[in-house]
Design a protein around this motif. Sequence first.
Motif, PDB file in Angstrom:
ATOM      1  N   ALA A 160       0.820  -1.201   0.000  1.00 24.01           N
ATOM      2  CA  ALA A 160       0.000   0.000   0.000  1.00 24.01           C
ATOM      3  C   ALA A 160       0.854   1.250   0.000  1.00 24.01           C
ATOM      4  CB  ALA A 160      -0.922  -0.007   1.228  1.00 24.01           C
ATOM      5  N   THR A 161       1.941   1.203   0.782  1.00 23.94           N
ATOM      6  CA  THR A 161       2.835   2.357   0.827  1.00 23.94           C
ATOM      7  C   THR A 161       3.466   2.611  -0.522  1.00 23.94           C
ATOM      8  OG1 THR A 161       3.301   1.878   3.127  1.00 23.94           O
ATOM      9  CG2 THR A 161       4.804   3.370   2.002  1.00 23.94           C
ATOM     10  N   ALA A 162       3.881   1.527  -1.174  1.00 27.89           N
ATOM     11  CA  ALA A 162       4.500   1.678  -2.484  1.00 27.89           C
ATOM     12  C   ALA A 162       3.529   2.283  -3.475  1.00 27.89           C
ATOM     13  CB  ALA A 162       5.019   0.331  -2.973  1.00 27.89           C
ATOM     14  N   THR A 163       2.262   1.836  -3.408  1.00 30.78           N
ATOM     15  CA  THR A 163       1.271   2.371  -4.325  1.00 30.78           C
ATOM     16  C   THR A 163       0.966   3.824  -4.013  1.00 30.78           C
ATOM     17  OG1 THR A 163       0.323   0.172  -4.411  1.00 30.78           O
ATOM     18  CG2 THR A 163      -1.012   1.961  -5.294  1.00 30.78           C
ATOM     19  N   MET A 164       0.933   4.112  -2.705  1.00 29.43           N
ATOM     20  CA  MET A 164       0.648   5.491  -2.294  1.00 29.43           C
ATOM     21  C   MET A 164       1.729   6.442  -2.758  1.00 29.43           C
ATOM     22  SD  MET A 164      -1.681   7.087  -0.516  1.00 29.43           S
ATOM     23  CE  MET A 164      -1.967   8.605   0.400  1.00 29.43           C
ATOM     24  N   SER A 165       2.972   5.960  -2.753  1.00 25.25           N
ATOM     25  CA  SER A 165       4.092   6.808  -3.137  1.00 25.25           C
ATOM     26  C   SER A 165       4.431   6.677  -4.597  1.00 25.25           C
ATOM     27  CB  SER A 165       5.341   6.462  -2.304  1.00 25.25           C
ATOM     28  OG  SER A 165       5.060   6.610  -0.939  1.00 25.25           O
ATOM     29  N   GLY A 166       3.620   5.924  -5.340  1.00 23.08           N
ATOM     30  CA  GLY A 166       3.968   5.677  -6.725  1.00 23.08           C
ATOM     31  C   GLY A 166       3.824   6.910  -7.580  1.00 23.08           C
ATOM     32  N   VAL A 167       4.692   7.015  -8.537  1.00 23.17           N
ATOM     33  CA  VAL A 167       4.652   8.107  -9.488  1.00 23.17           C
ATOM     34  C   VAL A 167       4.893   7.540 -10.856  1.00 23.17           C
ATOM     35  CG1 VAL A 167       5.378   9.899  -7.895  1.00 23.17           C
ATOM     36  CG2 VAL A 167       7.090   8.604  -9.118  1.00 23.17           C
ATOM     37  N   GLY A 168       4.395   8.203 -11.858  1.00 19.54           N
ATOM     38  CA  GLY A 168       4.607   7.765 -13.213  1.00 19.54           C
ATOM     39  C   GLY A 168       5.669   8.570 -13.900  1.00 19.54           C
ATOM     40  N   LYS A 169       6.520   7.895 -14.642  1.00 21.48           N
ATOM     41  CA  LYS A 169       7.630   8.571 -15.314  1.00 21.48           C
ATOM     42  C   LYS A 169       7.581   8.271 -16.804  1.00 21.48           C
ATOM     43  CE  LYS A 169      12.610   8.818 -15.553  1.00 21.48           C
ATOM     44  NZ  LYS A 169      13.877   8.303 -15.068  1.00 21.48           N
TER      45      LYS A 169
ATOM     46  N   ARG B 118       2.445  17.603 -14.505  1.00 22.86           N
ATOM     47  CA  ARG B 118       2.151  17.058 -13.187  1.00 22.86           C
ATOM     48  C   ARG B 118       2.360  15.549 -13.105  1.00 22.86           C
ATOM     49  NH1 ARG B 118      -3.685  19.220 -12.029  1.00 22.86           N
ATOM     50  NH2 ARG B 118      -3.903  18.704 -14.227  1.00 22.86           N
ATOM     51  N   ALA B 119       2.713  15.111 -11.910  1.00 18.68           N
ATOM     52  CA  ALA B 119       2.987  13.691 -11.671  1.00 18.68           C
ATOM     53  C   ALA B 119       1.700  12.926 -11.426  1.00 18.68           C
ATOM     54  CB  ALA B 119       3.916  13.531 -10.469  1.00 18.68           C
ATOM     55  N   ILE B 120       1.712  11.650 -11.717  1.00 20.73           N
ATOM     56  CA  ILE B 120       0.563  10.777 -11.510  1.00 20.73           C
ATOM     57  C   ILE B 120       0.694  10.115 -10.149  1.00 20.73           C
ATOM     58  CG2 ILE B 120      -0.559   8.649 -12.268  1.00 20.73           C
ATOM     59  CD1 ILE B 120       0.175   9.393 -15.091  1.00 20.73           C
ATOM     60  N   SER B 121      -0.348  10.155  -9.357  1.00 21.32           N
ATOM     61  CA  SER B 121      -0.359   9.476  -8.062  1.00 21.32           C
ATOM     62  C   SER B 121      -1.594   8.597  -7.981  1.00 21.32           C
ATOM     63  CB  SER B 121      -0.353  10.497  -6.919  1.00 21.32           C
ATOM     64  OG  SER B 121      -1.508  11.297  -6.966  1.00 21.32           O
ATOM     65  N   LEU B 122      -1.464   7.462  -7.350  1.00 25.71           N
ATOM     66  CA  LEU B 122      -2.557   6.519  -7.168  1.00 25.71           C
ATOM     67  C   LEU B 122      -2.852   6.367  -5.686  1.00 25.71           C
ATOM     68  CD1 LEU B 122      -1.476   3.745  -9.712  1.00 25.71           C
ATOM     69  CD2 LEU B 122      -3.113   5.601 -10.066  1.00 25.71           C
ATOM     70  N   GLN B 123      -4.126   6.215  -5.378  1.00 26.24           N
ATOM     71  CA  GLN B 123      -4.525   6.023  -3.995  1.00 26.24           C
ATOM     72  C   GLN B 123      -4.223   4.594  -3.554  1.00 26.24           C
ATOM     73  OE1 GLN B 123      -5.543   8.616  -2.251  1.00 26.24           O
ATOM     74  NE2 GLN B 123      -5.400   9.907  -4.086  1.00 26.24           N
TER      75      GLN B 123
ATOM     76  N   MET C 282      13.457  12.516  -6.312  1.00 29.10           N
ATOM     77  CA  MET C 282      13.057  13.080  -5.025  1.00 29.10           C
ATOM     78  C   MET C 282      11.584  13.471  -5.092  1.00 29.10           C
ATOM     79  SD  MET C 282      14.513  16.452  -3.065  1.00 29.10           S
ATOM     80  CE  MET C 282      16.101  15.705  -2.744  1.00 29.10           C
ATOM     81  N   LEU C 283      10.787  12.912  -4.176  1.00 26.40           N
ATOM     82  CA  LEU C 283       9.374  13.248  -4.114  1.00 26.40           C
ATOM     83  C   LEU C 283       9.181  14.590  -3.423  1.00 26.40           C
ATOM     84  CD1 LEU C 283       7.597   9.928  -3.143  1.00 26.40           C
ATOM     85  CD2 LEU C 283       7.592  11.074  -5.332  1.00 26.40           C
ATOM     86  N   ILE C 284       8.271  15.402  -3.952  1.00 23.68           N
ATOM     87  CA  ILE C 284       7.905  16.672  -3.346  1.00 23.68           C
ATOM     88  C   ILE C 284       6.531  16.500  -2.707  1.00 23.68           C
ATOM     89  CG2 ILE C 284       7.640  19.142  -3.706  1.00 23.68           C
ATOM     90  CD1 ILE C 284      10.410  17.979  -4.337  1.00 23.68           C
ATOM     91  N   MET C 285       6.473  16.644  -1.381  1.00 26.87           N
ATOM     92  CA  MET C 285       5.246  16.427  -0.629  1.00 26.87           C
ATOM     93  C   MET C 285       4.634  17.777  -0.253  1.00 26.87           C
ATOM     94  SD  MET C 285       5.527  13.172  -0.640  1.00 26.87           S
ATOM     95  CE  MET C 285       4.184  12.680   0.428  1.00 26.87           C
TER      96      MET C 285
ATOM     97  N   THR D  62      -3.636  16.604  -2.524  1.00 27.70           N
ATOM     98  CA  THR D  62      -2.914  15.528  -3.192  1.00 27.70           C
ATOM     99  C   THR D  62      -1.703  15.107  -2.370  1.00 27.70           C
ATOM    100  OG1 THR D  62      -1.755  14.908  -5.210  1.00 27.70           O
ATOM    101  CG2 THR D  62      -1.547  17.179  -4.528  1.00 27.70           C
ATOM    102  N   PRO D  63      -1.446  13.801  -2.231  1.00 29.83           N
ATOM    103  CA  PRO D  63      -0.317  13.359  -1.393  1.00 29.83           C
ATOM    104  C   PRO D  63       1.047  13.653  -2.000  1.00 29.83           C
ATOM    105  CG  PRO D  63      -1.325  11.493  -2.487  1.00 29.83           C
ATOM    106  CD  PRO D  63      -2.202  12.672  -2.785  1.00 29.83           C
ATOM    107  N   ILE D  64       1.091  13.920  -3.309  1.00 27.66           N
ATOM    108  CA  ILE D  64       2.366  14.164  -3.990  1.00 27.66           C
ATOM    109  C   ILE D  64       2.224  15.407  -4.858  1.00 27.66           C
ATOM    110  CG2 ILE D  64       4.064  13.264  -5.618  1.00 27.66           C
ATOM    111  CD1 ILE D  64       3.182  10.464  -4.793  1.00 27.66           C
ATOM    112  N   VAL D  65       3.102  16.381  -4.634  1.00 26.30           N
ATOM    113  CA  VAL D  65       3.097  17.582  -5.457  1.00 26.30           C
ATOM    114  C   VAL D  65       3.804  17.341  -6.779  1.00 26.30           C
ATOM    115  CG1 VAL D  65       3.866  19.975  -5.581  1.00 26.30           C
ATOM    116  CG2 VAL D  65       2.978  19.059  -3.432  1.00 26.30           C
ATOM    117  N   GLY D  66       4.907  16.610  -6.738  1.00 25.72           N
ATOM    118  CA  GLY D  66       5.670  16.339  -7.953  1.00 25.72           C
ATOM    119  C   GLY D  66       6.893  15.507  -7.647  1.00 25.72           C
TER     120      GLY D  66
END
Length: 705
Positions: free
Chosen positions: A9-18, A610-615, A663-666, A675-679
């Motif tokens: 769940a944590t991995a999915t929460m912190s996931g980003v698309g590149k 913008r970055a993609i984030s999944l719940q 580097m994740l921007i929170m 949104t949990p992730i800014v970029g």
Amino acid sequence: MEDEQSAGATATMSGVGKHDNGVHDNPEDLGSTSNGISSLEQPLLRRNTTLTANHLAIVGAKVSHIESLDYEIIENDLFKHDWRSRSNVEVLQYIFLKWALAFLVGLLTGVIASLINLAIENISGIKMIHMVQLVRDKRYWTGFFYFSGFNLALTFVAAVLCVVFAPTAAGPGIPEIKAYLNGVDTPNMFGAPQLIVKIIGSICAVSSGLDLGKEGPLVHIGACLANLLSQGGVGRFRLRWKWLRYFNNDRDRRDLITCGASSGVCAAFRSPVGGVLFALEEVATWWRSTLLWRTFFSTATVVVVLRGFIEVCRNGRCALFGEGGLIIFDVGDVTVNYHLNDLLLVTLVGVISGLLGALYNYLLHKVLRLYSLINGKGRMAKLALALAVCVFTSVGLYVLPFVVPCTPCDPVLGVACPTNGMSGNFKQFNCPAGHYNDLASLLHATNMDATRNIFSTGTSGEFRLDSLLIFFAIYCVLGLFTFGIAVPSGLFLPIILMGSAYGRIVALVLQDVARIDHGLYAVLGAAALMSGSMRMTVSLCVIFLELTNNLLLLPMTMFVLLIAKTVGDAFNPSIYEIILDLKGLPFLEPNPKPWMKDITVGELAAAKPRAISLQVVERVSTIVHVLRNTGHNGFPHLPTRCDRSTSPCNSVVLFRSVALRHMLIMPKYQGPEITPIVGILTRQDLRAHNILDAFPNLANKKMAQ
């Protein structure tokens, strides 16, 4: 089982698309404006639409796609289980293997460097002996075509190897090694083809008389050996030992390549402590006390091997010239007494060397830009450029000694003057009996012998002023136009030759007030010009101290290095920083720019798509939609993050010190509608010129600072 679900769940929460081009998207940004920043957090600085980054760079002479290395240890459950399951014997095996590989790196680097020296001395010796004999027989045109044809054939071999088989082996390799140790993955840089081409190509290029050295290639050779040893070999010849799995990570490979780079410098200058300090000062980004001991162990092994070859090759038993091409500029028997006039002259040498070094960097920058356009036209253009430079070099080296008059030999010298074909300061060349050509003594010798001749002490009247001026001018021109062609090349020795000639010129012009030996002024001039161009101080001081074997020169050397570096820094960066920027390698400097404190990483993230984030819990249709409409390769879990209000100045320090890939921007505050992730930022996004492109108004503050 619950732990696995939580981790997933944590991995999915912190996931980003590149995306493939390094751009990240975020389709939903609740509670924010269209650019991902609330109305109360709108940036005051105007910016362009996007923060763009180019993920292509020139590695050697090849354009490559680059990524960041992962030096950070991911302490997941698998890693913890593997580490805890290791017995004491396996831990000792790991420690022993690190020291054993460091020893092998030093041993192989020393052996290969000695064999390269011997090959260069023999090939160059055969060429010089036959060419001088043709000149003595007054067959000038035959001698010219023989000399030029020999050089052209050697350059052709070196260029073909680099152009066809290993384009990344062209050049010195030090900028790429510096970038790799900074966390940049330079592809196809440390493999077996690069090692073989570097060895053969450096032998041919240096033997052809081109104004380049083998010092940079030796650093690259040491790094290639370290990489291959850490992997157990290459391809189907790779060893499958269980022990080697311990080195299947970027961190241990980085440390071993650092040992290889320091071993290469030691092999080039017979300077073990200087090699360690070179790695610390110039190429390494991360340094630890344990790494210090291993690099010193590697360089100590190198110097033992070199010392063995010196003993075997003493009195010319291994080569036609000297002691097998091993660099020995021993002026330890010279007494150095300082006077006020000498301090003033040394200050003058340092100031002018800083100015010349900065001018050399500026002009070389322009030449490399021109060469990049020529080399970009294809293989034939690269090959033609290398051969054209070779022809120009051969014409200059052969014709110029005929311009200067012959000098009568001092009867005190006896049989040492004149000499024909062998190493020595008094080459007869085209002169009658009892006379020598001082310019031929410098131009018709290997770079090693030319440096020995110009560094020689007790020879204040040996070289004429006009000969030194011609030598300095031709090597300045050749140094500018030779570096950048598609052959293995180094910058150290060309700069040493220019600086030593300039030092002797100063001593000769001001000989009425100069009390230090002219050969020592040549040493100080060489050190100062290297500092003025490369901006090294500590390692360079120790290298010259170990080369000259004269501790009395230490205060003067330190003094002139500091002056030259200070003057050069006032005009432009070091030559390696300029090359790094030209090649597009995203090297992160240890000190961020002060103007980076005027913005935040949240503003940088907003300047990108913008970055993609999944719940944690997401609809399948949403995931399918994301996969179909984006070009990313996965959703990695990125534990290292920073607050959106953090300045890029602090982010650069964090990114560089931890060696991150991303580097994740929170957001500063968390909430159900935020949104949990800014970029997400990469090292490309933290480079100064990319930030200035996105925020043009920062350029004014940069100019003010």
